[in-house]
Design an enzyme around this catalytic site. Structure first.
Site, PDB file in Angstrom:
ATOM      1  N   VAL A  60       0.855  -1.192   0.000  1.00  0.00           N
ATOM      2  CA  VAL A  60       0.000   0.000   0.000  1.00  0.00           C
ATOM      3  C   VAL A  60       0.884   1.232   0.000  1.00  0.00           C
ATOM      4  O   VAL A  60       1.945   1.253   0.614  1.00  0.00           O
ATOM      5  CB  VAL A  60      -0.987   0.050   1.199  1.00  0.00           C
ATOM      6  N   SER A  61       0.440   2.233  -0.738  1.00  0.00           N
ATOM      7  CA  SER A  61       1.206   3.473  -0.826  1.00  0.00           C
ATOM      8  C   SER A  61       0.829   4.359   0.350  1.00  0.00           C
ATOM      9  O   SER A  61      -0.113   4.078   1.085  1.00  0.00           O
ATOM     10  CB  SER A  61       0.866   4.175  -2.127  1.00  0.00           C
ATOM     11  N   ALA A  62       1.564   5.442   0.480  1.00  0.00           N
ATOM     12  CA  ALA A  62       1.294   6.398   1.557  1.00  0.00           C
ATOM     13  C   ALA A  62      -0.146   6.921   1.454  1.00  0.00           C
ATOM     14  O   ALA A  62      -0.788   7.196   2.455  1.00  0.00           O
ATOM     15  CB  ALA A  62       2.278   7.553   1.464  1.00  0.00           C
ATOM     16  N   ALA A  63      -0.653   7.011   0.220  1.00  0.00           N
ATOM     17  CA  ALA A  63      -1.989   7.573   0.010  1.00  0.00           C
ATOM     18  C   ALA A  63      -3.096   6.610   0.450  1.00  0.00           C
ATOM     19  O   ALA A  63      -4.167   7.023   0.852  1.00  0.00           O
ATOM     20  CB  ALA A  63      -2.168   7.924  -1.460  1.00  0.00           C
TER      21      ALA A  63
END
Length: 198
Positions: free
Chosen positions: A14-17
């Protein structure tokens, strides 16, 4: 394929977003071992879990990810990772893009095409860079970034006032005499630099 019953190894990123891996975990279903990563992933070196997953996967295993963009950051990156896993006898399965699964003739074909695309991308970027540089050189703007910062210029002034020849100062600083003169006179691109520094 090797004889022993391989494990299904899941990888989610998962990305930071989007900090919630639940959707990806649900998509890949039941796995024997799950590697989960929370990073922006711009940089392969951030991806500790990815490294561990590659080290963990064994001949006969299948790595399952939701989609290629969860595994890789670019076409080139995807191909490198798939090749690395295939070299270990590990298959790669993409839940959302089964056409890319490495165990199938269709997947092999798609990856061959992707390799060609990645090569094209690289060649195009290189060509654009070369054209950009050639154009900039023609316009005389390739050297736009001043080679000396205000501190170095002050240092050069100091040394010259102490009687060090300009040629020697230029040589020590790794610039041409012309660059040193422009810097000392605050002409050309150094005019802006001196303005912004004052």
């Amino acid at each position: 394929m090797s004889g022993h019953k391989g494990q299904i190894v899941g990888y989610v990123r998962v990305s930071a977003a989007d900090q919630n891996p639940a959707r990806q975990i649900e998509a890949i279903g039941v796995v024997d071992r799950l590697f989960s990563e929370k990073v922006s992933g711009k940089n392969v070196d951030d991806r500790e879990q990815l490294k561990e997953m590659i080290a963990y996967a064994r001949d006969g295993d299948t790595v399952r990810v939701k989609s290629p963009d969860r595994l890789a950051r670019s076409t080139r990156d995807l191909l490198d990772l798939v090749e690395q896993l295939q070299a270990k006898g590990v298959a790669v399965e993409f839940v959302d893009n089964p056409a890319l699964n490495t165990g199938t003739p269709q997947g092999e074909f798609m990856l061959t095409i992707l390799a060609a695309v990645a090569q094209l991308e690289r060649a195009t970027i290189r060509e654009r860079q070369a054209e950009g540089i050639a154009l900039a050189k023609k316009k005389g703007t390739y050297d736009r970034v001043p080679k000396l910062d205000p501190e170095q210029i002050a240092d050069a002034r100091q040394r010259i006032s102490e009687g060090v020849p300009k040629a020697k100062v230029a040589c020590d600083m790794g610039v041409s005499r012309q660059t040193l003169y422009s810097a000392l006179n605050g002409s050309g691109k150094y005019a802006e630099l001196m303005r912004s520094a004052s």
